[in-house]
Design an enzyme around this catalytic site. Structure first.
Site, PDB file in Angstrom:
ATOM      1  N   ILE A 120      40.863  27.868  63.964  1.00  0.00           N
ATOM      2  CA  ILE A 120      40.792  29.274  64.383  1.00  0.00           C
ATOM      3  C   ILE A 120      41.981  29.625  65.283  1.00  0.00           C
ATOM      4  CG2 ILE A 120      39.407  31.012  65.587  1.00  0.00           C
ATOM      5  CD1 ILE A 120      36.901  29.254  64.803  1.00  0.00           C
TER       6      ILE A 120
ATOM      7  N   GLY B  13      14.818  19.050  62.981  1.00  0.00           N
ATOM      8  CA  GLY B  13      15.264  20.039  63.964  1.00  0.00           C
ATOM      9  C   GLY B  13      16.267  21.049  63.435  1.00  0.00           C
TER      10      GLY B  13
ATOM     11  N   ALA C 174      40.188  25.640  72.573  1.00  0.00           N
ATOM     12  CA  ALA C 174      40.144  24.168  72.609  1.00  0.00           C
ATOM     13  C   ALA C 174      38.735  23.702  72.962  1.00  0.00           C
ATOM     14  CB  ALA C 174      41.134  23.629  73.640  1.00  0.00           C
TER      15      ALA C 174
ATOM     16  N   TYR D 235      26.751  19.643  72.907  1.00  0.00           N
ATOM     17  CA  TYR D 235      27.748  20.662  72.558  1.00  0.00           C
ATOM     18  C   TYR D 235      27.218  22.056  72.888  1.00  0.00           C
ATOM     19  CZ  TYR D 235      30.370  23.898  69.550  1.00  0.00           C
ATOM     20  OH  TYR D 235      31.100  24.973  69.073  1.00  0.00           O
TER      21      TYR D 235
ATOM     22  N   GLY E 217      43.529  19.143  65.893  1.00  0.00           N
ATOM     23  CA  GLY E 217      44.500  20.077  65.319  1.00  0.00           C
ATOM     24  C   GLY E 217      45.785  19.355  64.950  1.00  0.00           C
TER      25      GLY E 217
HETATM   26  P1  NAD Z   1      39.285  22.867  65.604  1.00  0.00           P
HETATM   27  O1  NAD Z   1      38.825  21.464  65.837  1.00  0.00           O
HETATM   28  O2  NAD Z   1      40.051  23.157  64.360  1.00  0.00           O
HETATM   29  O3  NAD Z   1      40.143  23.369  66.840  1.00  0.00           O
HETATM   30  C1  NAD Z   1      39.978  22.878  68.134  1.00  0.00           C
HETATM   31  C2  NAD Z   1      41.378  22.587  68.691  1.00  0.00           C
HETATM   32  O4  NAD Z   1      41.221  22.164  70.047  1.00  0.00           O
HETATM   33  C3  NAD Z   1      42.110  21.478  67.932  1.00  0.00           C
HETATM   34  O5  NAD Z   1      43.429  21.883  67.643  1.00  0.00           O
HETATM   35  C4  NAD Z   1      42.093  20.302  68.914  1.00  0.00           C
HETATM   36  O6  NAD Z   1      43.208  19.447  68.755  1.00  0.00           O
HETATM   37  C5  NAD Z   1      42.068  21.025  70.247  1.00  0.00           C
HETATM   38  N1  NAD Z   1      41.469  20.231  71.327  1.00  0.00           N
HETATM   39  C6  NAD Z   1      40.334  19.498  71.293  1.00  0.00           C
HETATM   40  N2  NAD Z   1      40.124  18.892  72.478  1.00  0.00           N
HETATM   41  C7  NAD Z   1      41.153  19.285  73.289  1.00  0.00           C
HETATM   42  C8  NAD Z   1      41.492  18.987  74.629  1.00  0.00           C
HETATM   43  N3  NAD Z   1      40.738  18.176  75.379  1.00  0.00           N
HETATM   44  N4  NAD Z   1      42.612  19.537  75.137  1.00  0.00           N
HETATM   45  C9  NAD Z   1      43.414  20.348  74.373  1.00  0.00           C
HETATM   46  N5  NAD Z   1      43.129  20.649  73.097  1.00  0.00           N
HETATM   47  C10 NAD Z   1      42.013  20.128  72.565  1.00  0.00           C
HETATM   48  O7  NAD Z   1      37.973  23.798  65.690  1.00  0.00           O
HETATM   49  P2  NAD Z   1      37.769  25.344  65.390  1.00  0.00           P
HETATM   50  O8  NAD Z   1      36.752  25.455  64.339  1.00  0.00           O
HETATM   51  O9  NAD Z   1      39.065  26.031  65.223  1.00  0.00           O
HETATM   52  O10 NAD Z   1      37.081  25.813  66.751  1.00  0.00           O
HETATM   53  C11 NAD Z   1      37.739  26.643  67.719  1.00  0.00           C
HETATM   54  C12 NAD Z   1      36.725  27.046  68.766  1.00  0.00           C
HETATM   55  O11 NAD Z   1      35.693  27.837  68.168  1.00  0.00           O
HETATM   56  C13 NAD Z   1      36.032  25.891  69.472  1.00  0.00           C
HETATM   57  O12 NAD Z   1      35.906  26.198  70.846  1.00  0.00           O
HETATM   58  C14 NAD Z   1      34.666  25.851  68.805  1.00  0.00           C
HETATM   59  O13 NAD Z   1      33.686  25.303  69.652  1.00  0.00           O
HETATM   60  C15 NAD Z   1      34.435  27.326  68.554  1.00  0.00           C
HETATM   61  N6  NAD Z   1      33.466  27.593  67.473  1.00  0.00           N
HETATM   62  C16 NAD Z   1      33.789  27.282  66.199  1.00  0.00           C
HETATM   63  C17 NAD Z   1      32.861  27.552  65.194  1.00  0.00           C
HETATM   64  C18 NAD Z   1      33.166  27.241  63.750  1.00  0.00           C
HETATM   65  O14 NAD Z   1      32.292  27.505  62.904  1.00  0.00           O
HETATM   66  N7  NAD Z   1      34.329  26.722  63.400  1.00  0.00           N
HETATM   67  C19 NAD Z   1      31.624  28.139  65.505  1.00  0.00           C
HETATM   68  C20 NAD Z   1      31.338  28.432  66.829  1.00  0.00           C
HETATM   69  C21 NAD Z   1      32.283  28.179  67.813  1.00  0.00           C
END
Ligand code: NAD
Length: 307
Positions: free
Chosen positions: A20, A272, A79, A145, A43
């Protein structure tokens, strides 16, 4: 994507090398200075659009976050440790990244007087009493989470109330689209697409009547851009489609769009598993002008074409 009203700003996207975050960065890169803070744990630098500065660092590192956010106007905080499974295995680590990391972002934003748009989640609600879910529905998070996201979402609001920081929490439902990482922790859509393409049986947990709200990533980006400029700060908003889709319907649609002849089979229900989930978008529509634009079949066709 309309990012026309966000120009000449300094923008930070934490997690901007992810699914995202990289799309948010891409939407803003032409007309703004965009910095990405990412530890590249899930990522990849190859996801980043041209013209974006990558700061490789961890949101748990206060100094790295402060350096990234210095002089910023807006921070999109994406992140996170996104795997529910890993959060169950390592709850303290998940808390450190998801809650501690958010506190680092909020503190740095307070110093820089930057707006924070936070990626929250519908996971905070646990099993809903009723659907569609409004933002005032009781939160009963059930995994580390989800607990982390609820705590961080609460901090984001509290920083507005306590310190006058401009903050917005966006509670995403099930986001999908091209570029979502595959593998063990990927969402149900990736799993079904892979099964359908291989001609393997598409495996549904339980009877498939459980419902979800699947929202295409471009709509999530639009919601983020709206949140960056709204007057409605200190609020949380749903980001979904308002359309309730059963997992069985999802499997059938994926079979159709991939042209697969896979069987659809059922395995034991997951203990669940949330029986129903869909967003009420009234508040997001009224305050953000948010309107989902990509239906499930069109979104799945895009995903399949680009994967
Ligand atoms: P993703 O794993 O593709 O992106 C997360 C990014 O955060 C990655 O690039 C990763 O390298 C980076 N990251 C992880 N830990 C880190 C750290 N300690 N320091 C710096 N960078 C770090 O996931 P996504 O699906 O793009 O999710 C983006 C956000 O949206 C997240 O916060 C996730 O919880 C939230 N979210 C996603 C969904 C979904 O359906 N994809 C739904 C609800 C919420």
């Amino acid at each position: 994507m309309n990012a026309a009203n966000i120009t000449a700003k300094t923008v930070v996207v934490t997690g901007g090398a992810g699914f995202i975050g990289s799309r948010i960065a891409a939407a803003l890169a032409d007309d703004n200075e965009v910095r990405v803070l990412d530890d590249l744990s899930s990522g990849a630098a190859t996801n980043l659009p041209d013209g974006v500065e990558l700061l490789e660092g961890d949101v748990r590192d206060e100094t790295a976050v402060r350096d990234a956010v210095r002089d910023a106007d807006v921070v999109f905080h994406e992140a996170a440790e996104v795997s529910v499974q890993r959060s169950v295995e390592q709850p303290r680590r998940s808390n450190d990244v998801n809650v501690g990391g958010t506190l680092n972002v909020l503190e740095a934003a307070r110093e820089a007087d930057a707006r924070v748009v936070f990626a929250s989640s519908c996971a905070i609600y646990g099993v809903p009493d009723a659907v569609p879910l409004t933002e005032d529905a009781p939160a009963r998070p059930r995994s580390p989470y989800a607990i982390d996201k609820y705590a961080a979402d609460s901090y984001v609001r509290a920083y507005n109330d306590l310190y006058g920081l401009e903050t917005v929490a966006l509670r995403y439902f099930n986001v999908y689209g091209p570029g979502q990482a595959g593998g063990q922790y990927s969402g149900v859509i990736n799993v079904f697409v892979d099964q359908a393409r291989r001609g393997d049986p598409i495996t549904i947990d339980g009877d498939g009547t459980q419902t979800r709200d699947f929202v295409y990533v471009d709509d999530v980006v639009r919601a983020n851009l709206a949140a960056a400029t709204t007057d409605a700060v200190g609020e949380a908003f749903h980001v979904g489609t308002g359309a309730e889709t059963s997992v069985l319907e999802l499997a059938e649609t994926i079979r159709d769009v991939t042209g697969s002849d896979s069987d659809i089979v059922h395995q034991d229900p997951r203990p669940g598993d949330v029986p129903a989930s869909v967003a009420d978008l009234t508040r997001a529509r009224e305050s953000l002008g948010y309107e989902p634009t990509v239906g499930l079949e069109a979104g799945l066709r895009n995903l399949v074409a680009k994967r």
